[in-house]
Enzyme design. Structure first.
Site, mmCIF file in Angstrom:
data_model
loop_
_atom_site.group_PDB
_atom_site.id
_atom_site.type_symbol
_atom_site.label_atom_id
_atom_site.label_comp_id
_atom_site.label_asym_id
_atom_site.label_seq_id
_atom_site.Cartn_x
_atom_site.Cartn_y
_atom_site.Cartn_z
ATOM 1 N N CYS A 197 0.806 -1.228 0.000
ATOM 2 C CA CYS A 197 0.000 0.000 0.000
ATOM 3 C C CYS A 197 0.839 1.280 0.000
ATOM 4 O O CYS A 197 0.281 2.386 -0.058
ATOM 5 C CB CYS A 197 -0.946 -0.009 1.183
ATOM 6 S SG CYS A 197 -2.005 -1.470 1.196
ATOM 7 N N HIS A 249 -2.325 8.385 5.304
ATOM 8 C CA HIS A 249 -2.683 7.051 4.825
ATOM 9 C C HIS A 249 -4.142 6.790 5.192
ATOM 10 O O HIS A 249 -4.915 6.318 4.369
ATOM 11 C CB HIS A 249 -1.750 6.009 5.432
ATOM 12 C CG HIS A 249 -1.858 4.660 4.815
ATOM 13 N ND1 HIS A 249 -1.590 4.427 3.491
ATOM 14 C CD2 HIS A 249 -2.225 3.459 5.343
ATOM 15 C CE1 HIS A 249 -1.772 3.135 3.217
ATOM 16 N NE2 HIS A 249 -2.165 2.535 4.321
ATOM 17 N N HIS A 281 -9.672 2.302 -0.304
ATOM 18 C CA HIS A 281 -8.243 1.959 -0.284
ATOM 19 C C HIS A 281 -7.906 1.224 -1.571
ATOM 20 O O HIS A 281 -8.198 0.038 -1.722
ATOM 21 C CB HIS A 281 -7.934 1.093 0.922
ATOM 22 C CG HIS A 281 -6.467 0.953 1.199
ATOM 23 N ND1 HIS A 281 -5.494 1.224 0.251
ATOM 24 C CD2 HIS A 281 -5.785 0.594 2.323
ATOM 25 C CE1 HIS A 281 -4.303 1.009 0.771
ATOM 26 N NE2 HIS A 281 -4.457 0.630 2.029
#
Length: 430
Positions: A174, A305, A341
């Site tokens: 990620c 994030h 995400h």
């Protein structure tokens, strides 16, 4: 990352962002994406990418109305997996947005650097399902050929028929988008290449959704980063590709400059397979500040994030507080509240959002917000974008395995003094 430095007496080149290409659930193309950011749009909807029977809930931020043939002209879209289609389409958009023809890119030494978490795991899902049902002899050969993750970058090279190019796919989960941007930044600073197409891409797949679901980290309806009542992530998909080039190149061709890349920081603590570590995140932020030649008080907002899980949000907010101080924390937002995400694409799309914010003078909101978790204690710009005169912004990316990456962008100013790494992390004015 590249460690090549310019020769003695040669100043590192300044690196700027001149083109943006995005495929997201709130807009395809930079204009639609920017409008979605300003409006606080939501991409959350029921999943259609795979059969969700048996799951108690199955929302995600899936890309709708994407026609790969609109963007992919030289290759056959059917020969490309969905994530690769996203990366090629976003690259095509980014080059056009930079005011360049493909021939202009072809004439330069180029780097194509694309980060990913899942590669073409959507095709792998299909192959596994086929194996379980009828055995490996029934594999779809086209799906098997699409599977290698290296195609996310090599397909861009093939689509543009680049002849002097390096193609790199970066698998740091990620945080991979930020890693890919850092790779391109180093290559341009040192003069290894003349242009870099960098970013990330991923597509929704059953494997990743199921993994997060089994971990208990999938939200039933929406993603609510930093909210007291947050329930987890929504998986997403898409791509963000940025055109990077030297400042000299951009000025010579009269290009529009979205932002300047001041620097980045990387750290891998490898402390735990999935749990974030506050000290490692803080260390990554400090490295990014040092390499960019900025101080915490110069950061106008942090693109976090911000996944919407209990552990991530508290840990990340604690790391930001550790660096900035409790009384001086900048506004800290998460666009994952809007686009979910998107794994390896997440930080690259967030960087595109940062570049748009710098250019248009606003801070994107964190939507779906009702009450800030006091353990996070951040101003997350709840629900509505705010106008702001921005100079320097920070983009965080955190990944499983402790792979953390932070990139610093700034509004382009001709007389800005930029820190340049001359080796071993030392800084000198450029």
């Amino acid at each position: 990352m590249s460690t090549v430095q310019p020769g003695p007496g040669v100043a590192p080149r300044r690196v700027v962002v001149t083109g943006l290409g995005v495929v997201t659930s709130i807009g395809i193309g930079i204009e639609a994406f920017a409008a979605g950011l300003r409006a606080g749009a939501s991409g959350a909807k029921p999943i259609t990418a795979f059969d969700t029977e048996g799951f108690a809930y199955a929302n995600a931020c899936e890309v709708s109305d994407f026609d790969p043939a609109q963007w992919i002209h030289r290759l056959d879209p059917e020969d490309l997996g969905r994530a690769t289609q996203f990366s090629v389409a976003a690259a095509r958009m980014a080059v056009a947005d930079a005011g360049m023809a493909v021939e202009d890119v072809r004439a330069r030494r180029a780097l194509v650097s694309v980060g990913t978490t899942d590669g073409e795991s959507r095709d792998l899902d299909q192959l596994v399902e086929s194996t379980l049902a009828t055995g490996p002899d029934t594999y779809d050969p086209q799906a098997a050929a699409r599977f290698p993750a290296g195609r996310l970058s090599s397909a861009i090279v093939r689509e543009f028929a680049l002849e002097d190019a390096e193609a790199v796919s970066i698998p740091t989960a990620c945080a991979a988008g930020n890693y890919a941007v850092g790779y391109g930044y180093d290559a341009l600073r040192s003069g290894d290449v003349d242009i870099a197409l960098v970013g990330g891409a991923d597509a929704l797949c059953r494997k990743t959704f199921t993994g997060f679901y089994r971990l208990g980290t999938i939200a039933p309806e929406v993603c609510q980063p930093f909210d007291k009542n947050r329930q987890g992530i929504l998986t997403g998909e898409g791509s963000g590709i940025l055109v990077l080039e030297s400042l000299e190149s951009a000025l010579a061709r009269g290009a529009r400059i979205y932002a300047e890349v001041l620097g980045y920081g990387l750290a891998c603590d490898a402390l735990h397979p999935v749990a974030p570590d506050r000290d490692s995140i803080a260390r990554t932020i400090a490295i990014a500040h040092r390499n960019a030649g900025v101080t915490p008080d110069q950061i106008d907002f942090v693109s976090a994030h911000g996944t919407g899980t209990k552990a991530n949000d508290i840990t990340e907010a604690g790391a930001i507080r550790q660096v900035f101080g409790a009384e001086a924390m900048p506004r800290t937002v998460s666009i994952k509240s809007m686009i979910g995400h998107s794994m390896g694409a997440a930080s690259a799309v967030a960087l595109a959002a940062c570049a748009v914010a710098l250019t248009q003078g606003f801070i994107p909101p964190t939507i779906n917000h009702t009450e800030t978790d006091p353990e996070c204690g951040v101003d997350c710009v709840p629900n509505h974008a705010v106008e702001a005169d921005l100079d320097i912004v920070q983009n965080n990316a955190l990944a499983f395995g402790g792979n953390n990456a932070v990139v610093i962008l700034a509004r382009y100013l001709p007389d800005r003094v930029v820190a340049g790494r001359t080796g071993a992390g030392e800084l000198s004015p450029v």
